[in-house]
Design a protein around this motif. Structure first.
Motif, PDB file in Angstrom:
ATOM      1  N   LEU A  28      12.446  -3.591   3.682  1.00 55.29           N
ATOM      2  CA  LEU A  28      12.838  -3.644   5.093  1.00 55.29           C
ATOM      3  C   LEU A  28      11.817  -3.600   6.099  1.00 55.29           C
ATOM      4  N   LEU A  29      10.711  -2.944   5.836  1.00 57.99           N
ATOM      5  CA  LEU A  29       9.487  -2.966   6.564  1.00 57.99           C
ATOM      6  C   LEU A  29       8.876  -4.372   6.634  1.00 57.99           C
ATOM      7  N   ARG A  30       8.804  -4.710   5.540  1.00 56.56           N
ATOM      8  CA  ARG A  30       8.392  -6.015   5.442  1.00 56.56           C
ATOM      9  C   ARG A  30       9.337  -7.195   6.194  1.00 56.56           C
ATOM     10  N   GLU A  31      10.608  -6.940   6.118  1.00 59.14           N
ATOM     11  CA  GLU A  31      11.445  -7.889   6.832  1.00 59.14           C
ATOM     12  C   GLU A  31      11.116  -7.662   8.072  1.00 59.14           C
ATOM     13  N   ALA A  32      11.048  -6.343   8.475  1.00 56.49           N
ATOM     14  CA  ALA A  32      11.074  -6.172  10.138  1.00 56.49           C
ATOM     15  C   ALA A  32       9.715  -6.900  10.761  1.00 56.49           C
ATOM     16  N   VAL A  33       8.757  -6.819   9.960  1.00 59.12           N
ATOM     17  CA  VAL A  33       7.489  -7.110  10.735  1.00 59.12           C
ATOM     18  C   VAL A  33       6.926  -8.359  10.019  1.00 59.12           C
ATOM     19  N   GLY A  34       7.542  -8.984   9.224  1.00 58.89           N
ATOM     20  CA  GLY A  34       7.422 -10.345   8.628  1.00 58.89           C
ATOM     21  C   GLY A  34       6.110  -9.897   7.319  1.00 58.89           C
ATOM     22  N   ALA A  35       6.176 -10.892   6.489  1.00 60.95           N
ATOM     23  CA  ALA A  35       5.691 -10.744   5.265  1.00 60.95           C
ATOM     24  C   ALA A  35       4.080 -10.741   5.579  1.00 60.95           C
ATOM     25  N   ALA A  36       3.716 -11.497   6.494  1.00 60.68           N
ATOM     26  CA  ALA A  36       2.453 -11.835   6.834  1.00 60.68           C
ATOM     27  C   ALA A  36       1.762 -10.315   7.501  1.00 60.68           C
ATOM     28  N   ASN A  37       2.743  -9.594   8.049  1.00 59.98           N
ATOM     29  CA  ASN A  37       2.260  -8.521   8.547  1.00 59.98           C
ATOM     30  C   ASN A  37       2.566  -7.148   7.842  1.00 59.98           C
ATOM     31  N   PHE A  38       2.831  -7.356   6.785  1.00 62.22           N
ATOM     32  CA  PHE A  38       2.963  -6.012   5.873  1.00 62.22           C
ATOM     33  C   PHE A  38       1.833  -5.855   5.041  1.00 62.22           C
ATOM     34  N   PHE A  39       1.455  -4.501   5.325  1.00 66.22           N
ATOM     35  CA  PHE A  39       0.168  -4.147   4.436  1.00 66.22           C
ATOM     36  C   PHE A  39       0.727  -2.815   3.480  1.00 66.22           C
ATOM     37  N   ALA A  40      -0.018  -2.821   2.579  1.00 65.05           N
ATOM     38  CA  ALA A  40       0.694  -1.882   1.200  1.00 65.05           C
ATOM     39  C   ALA A  40       0.188  -0.482   1.540  1.00 65.05           C
ATOM     40  N   GLY A  41      -0.434   0.037   2.255  1.00 61.87           N
ATOM     41  CA  GLY A  41      -0.406   1.533   2.543  1.00 61.87           C
ATOM     42  C   GLY A  41      -0.739   2.335   1.485  1.00 61.87           C
ATOM     43  N   MET A  42      -1.772   1.837   0.507  1.00 64.26           N
ATOM     44  CA  MET A  42      -2.579   2.549  -0.446  1.00 64.26           C
ATOM     45  C   MET A  42      -3.859   2.441   0.010  1.00 64.26           C
ATOM     46  N   ALA A  43      -4.869   3.445  -0.413  1.00 62.61           N
ATOM     47  CA  ALA A  43      -6.380   3.119  -0.172  1.00 62.61           C
ATOM     48  C   ALA A  43      -6.871   1.959  -0.829  1.00 62.61           C
ATOM     49  N   ASP A  44      -7.682   1.078  -0.355  1.00 60.66           N
ATOM     50  CA  ASP A  44      -7.638  -0.138  -0.618  1.00 60.66           C
ATOM     51  C   ASP A  44      -8.426  -0.144  -2.386  1.00 60.66           C
ATOM     52  N   ASP A  45      -9.073   0.652  -2.816  1.00 54.17           N
ATOM     53  CA  ASP A  45      -9.684   0.642  -3.946  1.00 54.17           C
ATOM     54  C   ASP A  45      -8.374   0.826  -4.874  1.00 54.17           C
ATOM     55  N   GLU A  46      -7.481   1.756  -4.625  1.00 50.28           N
ATOM     56  CA  GLU A  46      -6.469   2.104  -5.340  1.00 50.28           C
ATOM     57  C   GLU A  46      -5.498   0.939  -5.529  1.00 50.28           C
ATOM     58  N   LEU A  47      -5.260   0.229  -4.461  1.00 45.66           N
ATOM     59  CA  LEU A  47      -4.416  -0.825  -4.539  1.00 45.66           C
ATOM     60  C   LEU A  47      -5.005  -2.097  -5.359  1.00 45.66           C
ATOM     61  N   ARG A  48      -6.159  -1.966  -5.292  1.00 47.20           N
ATOM     62  CA  ARG A  48      -6.805  -3.063  -6.352  1.00 47.20           C
ATOM     63  C   ARG A  48      -6.640  -2.671  -7.516  1.00 47.20           C
ATOM     64  N   LEU A  49      -6.806  -1.409  -7.888  1.00 42.70           N
ATOM     65  CA  LEU A  49      -6.591  -1.041  -9.277  1.00 42.70           C
ATOM     66  C   LEU A  49      -5.147  -1.275  -9.825  1.00 42.70           C
TER      67      LEU A  49
END
Ligand SMILES: Cc1cc2nc3c(=O)[nH]c(=O)nc-3n(C[C@H](O)[C@H](O)[C@H](O)COP(=O)(O)O)c2cc1C
Ligand code: SF4
Ligand code: FES
Lengths: 425, 154, 875
Positions: free
Chosen positions: C322-343
């Protein structure tokens, strides 16, 4: 009359030491077992001898040994456990052998180790047998020093270790699987059977458990043969038996007699009959966990089959006599107190039923009995019947209780009716 | 802390089994022989030496009746309360002992000399009633003999 | 299949099972106590006795314990035989001899197996007329209450705690009818599985100490099927609520995941839901406004544009979507630490590549050789550790095959197996609670752990540690490699995959949080990119969804983000650093007050449902977002009203989520036209509980999102597994009623297990990170690795009082050598430009050059660990 088990026992109460033991033919059987006979032959010889376990259940010893899997790919090591826990009330037979002739037990155990192609025997000794412990320890030392134990015994290439384990008390340790747990340093709860210890015993390895008296017979069987052993007996079961008597007989004691000697002969000839002024009211033929018999059963041949015909068991063969001046209710209470106290607490019928039975009996003895109590006691004996419990402790407890209710019912009823114990305390 | 001798003796026992915990009862007995009883600290020390948790060892210790988890007197009297002794006069002997020592079962005399405990059949039924004091077995007891026996234990 | 005869009727039975198991599976009412489906049979209680007959001619028969008797071909038994019936009644009489008559005040009352069995056997009159034995109870910690007088000596507690879970501080003492089950002395139970005692104990000896604080009978609780929110495994739970507060959590059986057991974090973490830190009001710049105004504000911000959304690994797929829909896919960020997200993304790629199969916890339990690569499973995924404990039994059990002991014959198996254990290897920088079952433990710095695992993948020399591990796995039938994100090390993740692939092992990764997988699958930018967008002016409003960014990035960076943003919106459950900085705070429903989907570490999507309706303005995040979208004139949000609509849209927008809807039946699902009631049919007080507000009983609230009703009315049979709110069957009020819901004992629930695996192997995926260089210790510095704590490291459960009471404070873990060199109880260390003075905790076994700090515990939240820490005075 030959008395192979006790012939060497010294009248002064000292132990037979290694020299004396050897002089009397000791360790010849082990030599034979290691150098002349194959393990299979040893087992056959013992099988043929009709030696039945002296721990109380009478299981054929040779058969037990033969159930141990041997040969390629079977589990190693294998153990022998010598049951020297002797805690059954009224039983004092193994003590004589352990204190008087420890080498006979060690030699028997060593032969058993060889027969199952095992590696070690553990002697499980109850903690209170302090003298036996000293003497066993010394004897084991002597046997190691003389090369009867240890590595490459008598040049046979076989290693035989014997260890002495001193227990810290509990009747349950005598139950063979409780004994295994106790040896492993655990609570002596019984183990699930099957698998039987011969397949999975000490540390999960095949283990034979034998009573002291059973094993003390073994060297004689190997030395003299199965036929000789059978000839000692007056019954189908081979050999002699250590019979005893306690209670108010003239000469309480222990005697080695042919297997199948009658209770009458034991009590009247050897124990000298009842003390003056007393009459025999009943007797437990072989320890606390056997059914009462009465005067009319005195002619029973004491062996593993004959006693059963009268609804009891030979058990350990040490008779406890109830005289007519002793309260049968009190005696039953004493017995059930013992069993309730020694219940390991594993299975419900035992831990609940026996403690209940004890309380009812205490109430009756104290004059607080109620009419329904005898029904409840009766029900408890059925509740803890063989098969209903996990091990044989509780069914053993039921035996004196159920037979007391049968033979001494009037005494129970009188206690309840008169609200007191009619015997002077 | 276990003494070096205690440790050595325990290790010696442990060597005769394939698993260390098998020596747990031996070890408790070793400690008790020297100290009279097994304190919480001693139990924990033994447990550690054998690779057990204190609870595991306590579970074992409390199963057996010859392991004392409370302090005892200098001498421990174990009087047989089983059937043959009972028939032969256990009650009188017991009552005499209790009266003489002024204690009940499980108790220790105020001078710390004796602890009185019941014990199951001592395997000397032909010489009943029977008791043990420390490591000595005393047979054919009568109230009169008891007094003489107790004298011997200071 | 064998044919057995029960009361003269033939039945099919699996001969590898025991008669009790078979009888229960067939639906017979046979009472039992000591037997437990996961713990097996020991024959202690003697409650399950039946009459067994040799053949048709045998009329005598003999009593046998059903739990100890195999269901062999031709077995003939009678359950109804009068002797058997009488004996079973007598067993209960024995058990009840000492049992207090305290059911009305006993916490177990109403869900007590002993009550059920007493009724089942028909024991109704106690002939025993003497005193009962009594015990002193113990203080066992914040989780479990102890009331020993109720004990019936079934031995289940010690068999679970000691034999199954490896706990060593609970045992049984003494004997006969006075066996005492407890600790040697009062004190907190050490095992992180202690809460299972509550369910394992068939009576009220061990009860839930947190439930006691706000006690409610089972029949008065409303339940919903739920998923544990406190780690990535996705254990199934059954939370219960009353009067708008959450009262407790019990296990909800899932044969592939948690089976019969939960960890204590999962069981007791729930209390955060009732926390005083709960956000219940909408606030705008610190002032309370009403919900409509809140929606209004958010819609204005949305309409103004330049909005980005930061999602959360602890929020549902639906909320994130819903957040992704609300802000648009391009404006959606994953909310994990960057290295953690990569992992996590890399792990998902590996899982999808087919390099190795992905095991369930059940598979893990049955693994027979294990290599744990750099993950402290006991603290990051506790329930997995319990499964791993069982794995070391597999090879020893196989080795005693010749004894023909059925596996259910528990004590016989244990006596035969003794202390033998199968191969189990651990590589970890610090000691773990699984070390005790390990064949070998390797202590190393993270990079060296990766090097070891790479070496294992190649190893041929059996004399090296790597070679031994490789050989053990290669020779096993069901080898397993376990790793995870715990050490935040890409090379470890890569190396574990290589090792699993090379050795044909299954591969399980522990992920950081409950929906880390779901969030990573959803795409979106990194946190750094989000910060960049704000800093660069591309975004002015930041919406943070159920996320405390201070746990994701260093405080300075987050502060900077919030400073440069014109508006910050936070939707969350509890106040935290982020909500403190937000202009608009919207109170978000927790897992217990919402419905949605989490994707666990196997890639399995699982649905959780709303347990109760919260007080205040709290509503589900996705509803806040959807309401604001509508208010902003976004017509497409019409379709995002109901959960099913959201899930449908999610599947269409992101095809990798196309099967999410299969995780549970839709809201329209009905059984004979009825919904599934959340409340037991004895639920009391419905007409009275709102009488202070209105005397007329209000209509139960609607639930547009599920086939569950906030009511005691509805379908009374067994619903499909994802919709089972609680286990109950006629005559079976306790958790043991579960037997009635399984196809066969310990097998899948009737209707098939719930959840859908979303990751389908596609054969893609190249090795990425290569072998790292060997770890080089530095002078005056130590590599600070995160040390995980089952109680304390996880964000939400930290706020549950019972859990919090066991959480450690901050510390610096040093090796004994370093501690000695330092010579002080506290140490000063600078990390990331900040200096902390902390108490020293000595951990033996830490490798040279490595120190540790507690993960997820202030002040180490938001730091990217491991990191080098500079010591003022350290060689
Ligand atoms: C409760 C209980 C106690 C027992 N105590 C002893 C004992 O002290 N000594 C003994 O030899 N057998 C005892 N037995 C019998 C043993 O279980 C086992 O049958 C015996 O040691 C086997 O040896 P055997 O075949 O040589 O008789 C006991 C049995 C039970 C059920
Ligand atoms: S009958 Fe049961 S409780 Fe009694 S001693 Fe045997 S196993 Fe233990
Ligand atoms: S359940 Fe079968 S004996 Fe306990």
């Amino acid at each position: 009359m030959e008395k192979p088990l006790t012939a060497r026992i010294r009248p002064d109460g000292e132990a037979v030491d290694l020299k004396a033991y050897e002089r009397a033919g000791g360790y010849q059987a082990l030599r034979k077992a290691l150098l002349e006979k194959s393990p299979k032959e040893l087992i056959e010889e013992v099988k043929d001898s009709n030696l039945r376990g002296r721990g109380g259940a009478g299981f054929p010893t040779g058969l037990k040994w033969s159930l141990v899997p041997t040969g390629d790919g079977t589990p190693q090591p294998r153990y022998v456990a010598v049951n020297a826990d002797e805690m059954e009330p009224g039983t004092f037979k193994d003590r004589l052998l352990l204190e008087g002739d420890p080498h006979s037990v060690i030699e028997g155990a060593a032969i058993a180790v060889r027969a199952i192609e095992g590696s070690a025997a553990y002697i499980f000794l109850r903690g209170e047998y302090v003298l036996a412990a000293q003497r066993l320890r010394r004897a084991i030392g002597e046997a190691y020093a003389a090369g009867y134990l240890g590595k490459n015994v008598l040049g046979s290439g076989c290693d035989i270790e014997v260890h002495l384990h001193i227990s810290a008390g509990r009747y349950m340790c005598g139950e063979e699987t409780g004994l295994l747990n106790a040896l492993e340093g655990k609570r002596a709860n019984p183990r699930t059977k099957p698998p039987f210890p011969v397949a999975s015993g000490l540390w999960g390895k095949p283990t034979v458990i034998n009573n002291v008296e059973t094993l003390a017979n073994v060297p004689h069987i190997i030395n003299n043969g199965a036929e000789w052993f059978k000839s000692l007996s007056r019954s189908k079961d081979g050999g002699t038996k250590l019979y005893g008597a306690s209670g108010k007989v003239k000469r309480p004691g222990l005697w080695e007699l042919p297997m199948g000697t009658t209770a009458r002969e034991i009590l009247e000839e050897h124990a000298g009959g009842m003390r003056d002024g007393l009459k025999l009211r009943g007797f437990l033929p072989g320890g606390a966990s056997t059914d009462f018999l009465t005067a009319e059963h005195l002619d029973v041949k004491m062996d593993f089959t004959e006693v059963q015909k009268f609804g009891s068991r030979m058990g350990t063969g040490t008779i406890i006599v109830l005289d007519d001046a002793t309260c049968p209710v009190g005696m039953t209470l004493n017995l059930e107190h013992f069993f309730a106290q020694e219940s390991c607490g594993w299975c419900t019928p035992c831990w609940s039923g026996l403690s209940w039975a004890e309380r009812i009996l205490q109430a009756i003895e104290d004059g607080r009995g109620e009419d329904r109590d005898l029904d409840d006691l009766e029900a408890i004996t059925k509740f803890v019947a063989p098969g209903n419990t996990f091990c044989a402790l509780a069914p053993g407890a039921a035996e004196p209780l159920q037979s007391a209710l049968k033979y001494f019912r009037g005494d129970f009823e009188r206690h309840i009716r008169e609200k007191r114990c009619p015997w002077p305390s | 802390m276990l003494t070096p001798e205690e440790q050595r003796e325990i290790e010696q026992e442990a060597a005769s089994y394939p698993e260390r915990r098998a020596a747990s009862i031996d070890a408790l007995r070793i400690v008790q022989r020297r100290r009279g009883w097994v304190s919480d600290e001693a139990l924990a020390d033994v447990a550690e030496l054998l690779g057990m948790s204190p609870a595991e060892l306590e579970s074992v210790a409390t199963f057996y009746n010859l392991i004392f988890r409370k302090p005892v007197g200098r001498h421990v009297i174990l009087i047989c309360d089983s059937v043959s002794c009972w028939i032969m006069g256990y009650t009188k002997v017991r009552d005499h002992l209790k009266a003489r020592l002024g204690i009940n079962f499980g108790e220790t005399t105020s001078d710390g000399r004796f602890t009185l405990l019941p014990i199951v059949c001592l395997g000397a039924c032909d010489r009943a009633p029977v008791m043990m004091v420390d490591e000595d077995t005393h047979l054919d007891l009568t109230p009169a003999r008891i007094d003489a026996i107790l004298e011997r234990y200071e | 299949m064998a044919t057995i005869y029960i009361d003269n009727k033939p039945y099919d039975a699996d001969p590898s099972r025991n008669l009790l198991d078979v009888c229960l599976s067939l639906g017979f009412r046979l009472p039992y106590f000591c037997w437990h489906p996961a713990l097996g049979s020991v024959g202690a209680c003697r409650q399950c006795a039946v009459k067994q007959f040799k053949d048709e001619q045998d009329t005598q028969g003999k009593l046998v314990m059903a739990c100890m008797t195999p269901a062999a071909e031709g077995t003939r038994i009678s359950i109804d035989d009068p002797d058997a019936v009488e004996f079973r009644r007598n067993i209960i009489q024995g058990l009840m001899m000492n049992h207090p008559h305290d059911c009305p005040v006993c916490d177990e009352g109403g869900e007590c197996h002993l009550q059920d069995m007493t009724v089942m056997t028909g024991h109704d009159y106690r002939r025993y007329r003497f005193d009962k034995r009594t015990f002193r109870n113990q203080y066992l910690g914040p989780f479990v209450n102890h009331e020993m007088n109720r004990c019936i000596q079934c031995y289940r507690c010690v068999r679970f705690y000691r034999d199954y879970a490896g706990g060593r501080d609970l045992d049984c003492f003494a004997l006969r009818d006075i066996v005492y089950f407890g600790r040697r002395e009062d004190g907190v139970l050490e095992s992180e599985f202690s809460g299972n005692l509550v369910e394992v104990c068939p009576t009220g000896v061990f009860t839930d100490a947190t439930l006691k604080q706000h006690y409610t009978r089972k029949w008065d609780l409303e339940f919903a099927p739920s998923i544990c929110a406190h780690c990535s495994l996705g254990c199934n739970t059954s939370p219960g609520a009353r009067y708008g507060t959450l009262r407790r959590i019990v296990n909800r059986y899932h044969s592939e995941i948690n089976g019969y057991f939960l960890c204590d974090r999962g069981r007791y973490g729930y209390e955060f839901v009732n926390s005083p830190l709960r956000i219940r009001d909408v606030t705008w710049q610190g002032g309370v406004i009403d919900g409509a105004a809140g929606v209004e504000r958010l819609s204005t911000l949305l309409a103004a544009g330049k909005v980005i959304g930061i999602g959360s690994p602890r929020a549902s797929l639906e909320a994130n979507f819903l957040l992704r829909e609300a802000v648009g896919a391009a404006n959606f960020f994953a909310g994990m630490a960057d290295d953690e997200l990569r992992l996590v993304r890399r792990i998902l790629e590996i899982m999808q590549s087919g390099m190795a199969s992905v095991p369930s916890l059940r598979d893990i339990e049955l693994s027979d050789a294990v290599f744990v690569v750099g993950e402290d499973v006991s603290n990051t995924a506790p329930r997995m550790a319990l499964s791993l404990r069982q794995s070391v039994r597999q090879q020893p059990i196989r080795s005693i095959e010749k004894l023909r002991i059925p596996v259910w014959n528990d004590n016989a198996v244990r006596d035969a197996v003794q202390s033998a254990k199968g191969p189990f290897y651990i590589a970890s920088p610090y000691p773990t609670r699984l070390d005790g079952i390990a064949t070998e433990v390797c202590r190393a710095a993270p990079d060296d752990i990766a090097r070891l695992a790479f070496e294992v993948a190649e190893a041929s020399d059996e004399n090296s540690p790597a070679g031994r591990i490789a050989a053990a796995l290669r020779n096993a039938q069901r080898p397993l490699v376990v790793s995870g994100t715990g050490l935040n090390n890409a090379a470890i993740v890569e190396a574990a995959a290589r090792a699993a692939q090379a050795l044909g092992a299954a591969l399980s990764y522990v992920l950081p949080e409950v929906n880390s997988a779901g969030l990573a699958m959803m795409g979106g930018g990194t946190l750094a990119e989000a910060m960049e967008a704000v800093r660069g002016g591309a975004a002015e409003t930041v919406i943070v969804l159920e996320n405390d960014l201070y746990r994701r990035a260093p405080a300075e960076a987050v502060d900077a983000l919030f400073r440069s943003a014109r508006h910050v919106v936070a939707l969350d459950h509890l106040t935290n650093g982020t909500t403190a900085r937000a202009d608009l705070v919207l109170p978000a429903a927790t897992f217990a007050e919402s419905a949605g989907t989490f994707v666990n570490n196997e890639g399995r999507a699982q649905r959780f449902f709303q347990v109760f309706i919260p007080h205040g303005e709290i509503q589900e995040s996705r509803r806040w977002l959807r309401d604001a979208m509508l208010a902003a004139g976004r017509i497409e949000a019409e379709a995002l009203d109901r959960l099913d609509g959201v899930i449908g849209a999610l599947g269409r927008a992101l095809p990798r989520f196309a099967r999410v809807h299969e995780a549970a039946p839709p809201a329209a699902f009905r059984l004979v036209g009825k919904k599934v009631p959340r409340e037991p049919h004895r639920y009391s007080g419905r007409t009275a509980m709102l009488a202070n507000i209105t005397v007329s009983e209000p209509k139960p609230p609607e639930d547009p999102d599920s086939a569950l009703a906030f009511s005691m009315e509805g379908y009374s049979g067994q619903p499909p597994p994802p919709l089972i709110p609680f286990f109950w069957a006629p005559g079976w009020n306790s958790i043991q009623s579960l037997n009635r819901f399984q196809e066969e004992i310990a097998g899948p629930l009737r209707g098939g297990e719930s959840g859908v695996r979303l990751l389908v192997p596609n054969g893609a995926g190249q090795q990425q990170a290569g072998v790292p260089p060997a770890f080089q210790p530095r002078n005056g510095e130590r590599l600070l690795v995160p040390v995980y704590h089952v109680f304390g490291s996880e964000e939400l459960s930290r706020e549950a009082p019972a859990v919090a009471s066991l959480a450690p404070g901050p510390y610096l873990a040093l090796s004994p050598e370093d501690a000695k060199a330092l010579g002080e109880d506290t140490a000063e260390v600078s990390i990331g430009g900040k200096t902390h003075r902390l108490p020293v905790l000595v951990i033996s076994g830490l490798p040279e050059g490595v120190a540790g700090v507690p993960a997820g515990i202030p002040p180490f939240t938001g730091l990217s660990l491991p990191a080098w820490g500079k010591f003022s005075r350290m060689p």
